[in-house]
Design an enzyme around this catalytic site. Structure first.
Site, PDB file in Angstrom:
ATOM      1  N   ASP A  19      14.673  46.204 -41.388  1.00 21.27           N
ATOM      2  CA  ASP A  19      13.424  45.913 -40.671  1.00 21.27           C
ATOM      3  C   ASP A  19      12.902  47.185 -40.009  1.00 21.27           C
ATOM      4  O   ASP A  19      13.582  47.795 -39.178  1.00 21.27           O
ATOM      5  CB  ASP A  19      13.674  44.829 -39.617  1.00 21.27           C
TER       6      ASP A  19
ATOM      7  N   SER B 275       9.260  36.987 -35.477  1.00 21.72           N
ATOM      8  CA  SER B 275       8.782  38.196 -34.820  1.00 21.72           C
ATOM      9  C   SER B 275       8.475  37.910 -33.345  1.00 21.72           C
ATOM     10  O   SER B 275       9.377  37.559 -32.590  1.00 21.72           O
ATOM     11  CB  SER B 275       7.562  38.747 -35.571  1.00 21.72           C
TER      12      SER B 275
ATOM     13  N   HIS C  82      10.764  43.321 -42.606  1.00 30.84           N
ATOM     14  CA  HIS C  82      10.218  42.409 -41.596  1.00 30.84           C
ATOM     15  C   HIS C  82       9.576  41.205 -42.285  1.00 30.84           C
ATOM     16  O   HIS C  82       8.355  41.071 -42.356  1.00 30.84           O
ATOM     17  CB  HIS C  82       9.198  43.146 -40.721  1.00 30.84           C
TER      18      HIS C  82
END
Length: 417
Positions: free
Chosen positions: A365, A311, A398
């Site tokens: 995501d 991330s 995610h």
């Protein structure tokens, strides 16, 4: 984990180096530094003759090889033929900092009119991954202390008051001083580099490689405490790999109404990249450089150092892949994107772009849109990333799944051969 400041002390004297008399410069400097600097520091000492080529070689060794952040020399700054310290310093310097020499002469002129004969200089030596401040000091212990501390009663500042901020500006560690002797000056707008504490996971035997893994927004290094074992279980040869899991500092996050959480840079929106925290990104990049340098100083070859992230950590990993001037073993970014695309900050492209790069992302995501990652992949290839492999995972949101871990393990197995 904050790197200790490394300081080189060089006493330059024909007679002292020959043993004709005892050197007083280095002992005086060490005593002064011990009483003034509050945080831990390491010292490299050299006693050498007044020979320009020798001085140049020692200064380059202390900065380039020993990675000193500050080098203080004593002696050899007058107009005599054998006084060649300033000449040697300027010949190996990348930039002069004239204010140091000017202030040192101002301090000395309070005591003697011959201060104008001093040729002391301050200068920077910068390499691809390191920089240091070099200052020529007088040879006498009393004059050394006066030059560094200044003359408070007369309203004359010593030169050391400016040293900590200068070292921070060139990417070095923070130096805290005892204000009883020297009050380090920093502008009110200046932000001190955050101390990065890291979770270090050593292998059972001697480490021959290292992975620096950057966590995501709001997480910390412990999130990847078992990541090495998961990769090993999938076939990655990481039994001798050190895991370095740094923790980002707590910073206000704009998209969360300024709520403070661990983050590598500020975020304004998840849907748009029109506004990005260039200052925060560049600040974290300097910390990445330091982490890589620390692994090199521990004996890990640069081609066996890997930088990865998830991330926000992925964003910083890909930014470093573009910015670093020298290649490393490889990069892997998971569920992120390359920040500052088409911004002037990314115009510099270092040779690290030629390192192997693995990018993985979830096709479902909802935090980092897959399009952001796909655009980044295309842009990186345009910049010259010809060893980049990108993997999209159907159904993955995610997070990281076993398929992605397996592909990453294969990537690491290939580059670690």
């Amino acid at each position: 984990m904050n790197k200790n400041t490394r300081i080189g002390l060089v006493s330059i004297s024909d007679r002292a180096s020959q043993g004709t008399y005892k050197d007083l410069g280095i002992p005086s400097l060490k005593d002064w530094l011990k009483k003034v600097i509050l945080n831990p520091f390491e010292v490299e000492e050299r006693l050498i003759p007044d020979d320009k080529e020798t001085i140049k070689a020692v200064l380059k060794e202390l900065v380039d090889e020993k990675k000193c952040d500050l080098v203080l020399t004593t002696g050899g700054t007058g107009p005599a033929r054998r006084d060649v310290t300033p000449d040697a310093t300027l010949e190996i310097a990348t930039r002069e900092v004239p204010g140091f020499g000017e202030q040192m002469r101002r301090i000395s002129s309070v005591f003697v009119p011959t201060a104008i004969l001093s040729r002391q200089v301050g200068a920077l030596r910068e390499t691809e991954d390191h920089a240091a401040l070099i200052i020529n000091l007088p040879g006498q212990p009393k004059a050394i202390a006066e030059t560094l501390e200044g003359l408070p009663a007369k309203g004359v500042n010593g030169v050391f008051a400016a040293v900590p901020y200068c070292i921070e500006l060139i990417g070095g560690p923070t130096i805290e001083t005892d204000a009883t002797y020297v009050k380090a000056f920093r502008p009110k707008s200046a932000k001190r580099p955050e101390i990065i504490d890291s979770l270090i996971l050593e292998p059972e035997g001697k480490a021959d490689s290292a992975i620096i893994m950057l966590h995501g927004l709001g997480a910390d290094g412990s999130d990847f405490g078992h990541f090495r074992e998961e990769l090993i279980a999938s076939g990655a040869p990481l039994e001798s790999t050190r895991m370095v899991l740094p923790n980002a500092p707590y910073i206000p996050i704009s998209m969360n109404n300024g709520y403070e959480m661990r983050g590598w840079f500020d975020l304004y929106s998840l849907e748009s990249r029109d506004r990005e925290d260039a200052e925060g990104i560049k600040k974290t990049f300097q910390l990445i450089r330091r982490l890589i340098s620390e692994e090199e100083s521990k004996g890990i070859p640069r081609d066996r150092i890997f930088l990865g992230g998830f991330s926000q950590g992925c964003c910083m990993t890909l930014y470093a892949a573009v910015q670093l001037d020298k290649p490393i073993g490889g990069f892997f970014g998971l569920s992120g994107y390359l920040p500052l695309i088409d911004k002037e900050e990314v115009e510099h492209v270092g040779s690290a772009i030629k390192s192997p790069i693995f990018i993985g992302y979830g096709e479902e995501d909802s935090v980092v849109p897959p399009a952001f990652t796909q655009i980044s992949v295309s842009y990186l290839r345009k910049l010259g990333a010809d060893k980049l492999s990108a993997h999209g995972y159907p159904g993955l949101q995610h997070s990281i799944d076993l398929d992605e871990i397996g592909d990453l393990a294969d990537f690491l197995a290939t580059v670690l051969r």
